[in-house]
Design a protein around this motif. Structure first.
Motif: not given
Ligand SMILES: NC(=O)c1ccc[n+]([C@@H]2O[C@H](COP(=O)([O-])OP(=O)(O)OC[C@H]3O[C@@H](n4cnc5c(N)ncnc54)[C@H](OP(=O)(O)O)[C@@H]3O)[C@@H](O)[C@H]2O)c1
Length: 281
Positions: A179-182, A218-221
């Motif tokens: 999971s990425f922060r989008t 979300q943890v993803g950069d």
């Protein structure tokens, strides 16, 4: 090394937008696309070429879009099949139309656009196809099985494709991101199936709460993830001097999902292998 020409789908936000900035920062050429052109007009100021492209358009239209993209610089080196969205809802609430729509965008979109560009890549005996899949391909989550299904279908299609096109000098990368922060889980972008049955009411309320709490945490950069992929294509940074694997699993959560599934399947096969293989002639 001459600058690479990248064609990216779904660049109005999230990974797509980050790709455009990262590609330009690497000194390469970006052809940014979106289904609503006005959303990406600003990217021209950053040096990108822009083009309207809805990945669910008919094949002939996609063929024309690829011709239009090639015309900018005379060729395209990399296609990033990025556009996609999230559909939530349990099986009983999901309509056939909901499922056709998400498979159309997340699966048939990349398949059809890739079909349009492959003759060009074969002709130049070079090119890289990048597919933005998900670690969600490796699991089934209640309430997001539609999304799981699209990413799982993409995985199956792309694994075969990779082997088919390798002899023509075409590389394929399947990115399976955690999971990425989008903006993927932004309530304005998530298609939530409308509740049809009272029995699922509590469940649907809970699902909405989960999506809301995941959105923005979300943890993803995203820029880091995108740079990782750009480096993989260019053989730079972490990928310098390495044989880059076909499957790139991004983020600690994505890695855990895939490892848990792999262990689960091995345990299953070890425990039941004799019984399962007893059906041979
Ligand atoms: N974020 C994550 O945690 C995560 C993890 C694994 C994989 N992914 C995948 O990453 C990809 C990009 O998503 P994101 O996370 O960056 O979310 P995002 O910020 O919501 O971006 C999705 C992009 O796809 C575009 N799009 C949707 N339908 C389209 C269509 N029919 N034609 C063209 N463009 C379309 C959207 O454009 P509009 O502005 O027109 O809606 C938007 O630009 C998706 O395939 C997603 O499944 C995301």
């Amino acid at each position: 090394m001459a600058p690479l020409v990248w064609l990216i789908t779904g660049t109005s936000s999230g990974f797509g937008l980050a790709f455009v900035y990262s590609i330009l920062a690497h000194g390469d050429k970006a052809i940014a696309t979106a289904r609503t052109l006005s959303k990406i007009k600003h990217l021209q100021d950053s040096g990108a070429e822009i083009m309207q492209l809805d990945v669910t358009a008919p094949q002939l239209e996609l063929d024309e879009k690829i011709k239009q993209a090639i015309a900018f610089y005379g060729h395209v080196d990399v296609l990033i099949n990025n556009a996609g969205y999230m559909q939530t809802g349990n099986w009983e609430d999901l309509s056939h139309e909901d499922l056709l729509a998400i498979f159309n965008t997340n699966v048939f979109g990349p398949i059809n656009l890739t079909r349009s560009i492959l003759p060009h890549f074969r002709e130049q005996q070079a090119g890289t196809l990048v597919f933005i899949g998900s670690s969600a391909a490796w699991q089934g989550n209640p309430g997001i099985s539609a999304y799981n299904g699209t990413k799982n279908a993409l995985q199956g299609m792309v694994e075969g494709l990779q082997q088919e096109v390798l002899p023509f000098g075409i590389k394929t990368l399947l990115v399976e991101a955690g999971s990425f922060r989008t903006s993927l889980l932004d309530p304005r972008n998530v298609n939530m199936a409308s509740a049809k049955f009272e029995a699922y009411e509590e469940y649907n309320t809970c699902l909405k709460g989960v999506i809301k709490s995941l959105n923005g945490t979300q943890v993803g950069d995203t820029p880091k993830g995108v740079k990782f992929i750009v480096d993989a294509v260019k053989g730079e940074g972490w990928a310098e001097g390495k044989e880059v694997p076909f499957r790139l699993i991004l983020g600690a959560d994505g890695l855990k999902t895939v490892m848990d599934k792999a262990k689960e399947v091995i345990t299953l096969c070890e425990k039941w292998g004799d019984a399962f293989s007893s059906t041979d002639l």
